[in-house]
Design a protein around this motif. Structure first.
Motif, mmCIF file in Angstrom:
data_model
loop_
_atom_site.group_PDB
_atom_site.id
_atom_site.type_symbol
_atom_site.label_atom_id
_atom_site.label_comp_id
_atom_site.label_asym_id
_atom_site.label_seq_id
_atom_site.Cartn_x
_atom_site.Cartn_y
_atom_site.Cartn_z
ATOM 1 N N ASN A 169 0.825 -1.204 0.000
ATOM 2 C CA ASN A 169 0.000 0.000 0.000
ATOM 3 C C ASN A 169 0.862 1.257 0.000
ATOM 4 O O ASN A 169 0.517 2.262 -0.636
ATOM 5 C CB ASN A 169 -0.936 0.009 1.209
ATOM 6 C CG ASN A 169 -2.014 -1.042 1.109
ATOM 7 O OD1 ASN A 169 -2.500 -1.353 0.019
ATOM 8 N ND2 ASN A 169 -2.400 -1.613 2.241
ATOM 9 N N THR A 206 -3.842 0.143 -11.267
ATOM 10 C CA THR A 206 -4.273 0.608 -9.946
ATOM 11 C C THR A 206 -4.368 2.129 -9.879
ATOM 12 O O THR A 206 -5.344 2.686 -9.361
ATOM 13 C CB THR A 206 -3.310 0.086 -8.865
ATOM 14 O OG1 THR A 206 -3.394 -1.351 -8.837
ATOM 15 C CG2 THR A 206 -3.653 0.632 -7.492
ATOM 16 N N LYS A 227 -7.354 -3.798 -7.920
ATOM 17 C CA LYS A 227 -8.174 -4.579 -6.995
ATOM 18 C C LYS A 227 -9.468 -3.870 -6.620
ATOM 19 O O LYS A 227 -10.362 -4.474 -6.030
ATOM 20 C CB LYS A 227 -7.363 -4.896 -5.737
ATOM 21 C CG LYS A 227 -6.140 -5.772 -6.003
ATOM 22 C CD LYS A 227 -5.289 -5.930 -4.758
ATOM 23 C CE LYS A 227 -4.042 -6.759 -5.051
ATOM 24 N NZ LYS A 227 -3.130 -6.839 -3.882
ATOM 25 N N ALA A 228 -9.551 -2.563 -6.916
ATOM 26 C CA ALA A 228 -10.733 -1.799 -6.522
ATOM 27 C C ALA A 228 -10.895 -0.589 -7.437
ATOM 28 O O ALA A 228 -9.965 -0.194 -8.135
ATOM 29 C CB ALA A 228 -10.609 -1.340 -5.064
ATOM 30 N N ASN A 229 -12.088 -0.032 -7.424
ATOM 31 C CA ASN A 229 -12.387 1.252 -8.078
ATOM 32 C C ASN A 229 -12.283 1.225 -9.602
ATOM 33 O O ASN A 229 -12.086 2.286 -10.220
ATOM 34 C CB ASN A 229 -11.498 2.368 -7.524
ATOM 35 C CG ASN A 229 -11.697 2.573 -6.038
ATOM 36 O OD1 ASN A 229 -12.828 2.580 -5.556
ATOM 37 N ND2 ASN A 229 -10.609 2.743 -5.307
#
Length: 308
Positions: A169, A206, A227-229
């Motif tokens: 992260n 990402t 992985k998101a958004n």
């Protein structure tokens, strides 16, 4: 598009046709940490490769960065330097390789491209990619995820272990802050593209999802999806895959479905008979014809999306 001198695979470098596919598959497992070096070499030792020793084959698969230079660091058309920058969303401080076309300044600005390396830090191949972009008229910046640990160690095995030990992260945060730096750079038009390879391809996907108002164009090479958004992506994407790369390619159907569902502007290319890492000209995985085609497409894509 600015042309570069033609890069030919050196004769001392084995071509992919000389090496069984199993060796490439095992190297991919090794490069991504699924097996250790001892297991990789042990498997290579089971192959019968006429006229070639284990050390020659292993050496051909392992990057030789002396081969990975298409644009010299002292090319007269570019100005290259290392830049430290604040990364409040990451490790606090970052460092990267900044390459600016010589004719670019505050009165003659240029679009920018963030360059994301593989899972082993800022190696000479990625620095050369940044120089190629600057040679094509873009401000290029290639951060080193390993800076918190002293930077790329000059050895891929050590670099891989170092990067594995870092908080993913925070690495993403470092690159996000690098993208912001490019957007606000005094010589920048404010338009930011991103290109990345392997882990850097994942970072490209990402950041496109996490920074939809910053990243306007993304060119991930053999990278896994965000992985998101994904629904937030506004950038145009030009996605590059190697045909013989099951680990990454298995993620594509679901990713493509999500891109279509969210009406993302994307184009995907699959390069026939290529292995993961085919653009990296420091190993026998390099496929000159397809690497040059992919790069021509990438530069043209950035010309179209970032210069309008």
């Amino acid at each position: 598009m600015t042309s570069l001198s033609t890069k030919k695979t050196p004769s001392k470098h084995l071509s992919s046709s000389n090496i069984p596919q199993e060796a490439f598959d095992w190297y991919d497992e090794y490069a991504h940490g699924d097996i250790d070096r001892r297991t990789f070499l042990s498997r290579l030792g089971t192959l019968s490769i006429a006229g070639l020793t284990l050390s020659v084959v292993a050496g051909a698969l392992t990057p030789n960065y002396a081969l990975a230079e298409q644009v010299s660091f002292n090319d007269p058309d570019i100005i290259a330097s290392y830049l430290e920058f604040d990364t409040p969303n990451g490790h606090g401080k970052g460092r990267g390789y900044l390459v600016i076309p010589k004719n670019v300044n505050a009165d003659n600005k240029a679009p920018t491209v963030l360059v994301a390396h593989e899972n082993r830090g800022l190696n000479p191949y990625i620095e050369d990619v940044a120089r190629r972009l600057a040679k094509a008229g873009f401000i290029a910046f290639a951060p080193d995820a390993l800076f918190p640990l002293g930077g790329y160690p000059g050895n891929d095995d050590a670099g891989r272990e170092m990067q594995k030990s870092l908080d993913g992260n925070k690495i993403e945060g470092d690159f996000m802050d690098a993208a912001t730096l490019l957007q606000k750079h005094a010589f920048s038009t404010g338009k930011v593209g991103m290109v990345g390879f392997c882990y850097g391809g994942y970072l490209t996907n990402t950041l496109a999802a996490a920074m939809p108002d910053t990243i306007q164009a993304g060119a991930p090479y053999y990278g896994t999806p965000a992985k998101a958004n994904i629904e937030k992506i506004k950038a145009s994407l030009q996605i590059h895959f190697a045909e013989i790369d099951q680990r990454v390619n298995d993620t594509w159907p679901d990713y493509e479905k999500a891109l279509k569902a969210n009406k993302v502007d994307y184009t995907a290319y699959i390069y026939p008979k290529t292995n993961h890492g085919f653009h990296n000209d420091s190993t026998a995985r390099y496929d000159e014809k397809n690497a040059e085609l992919a790069w021509q497409r990438t530069v043209s894509f950035f010309d179209k999306t970032l210069r309008a």
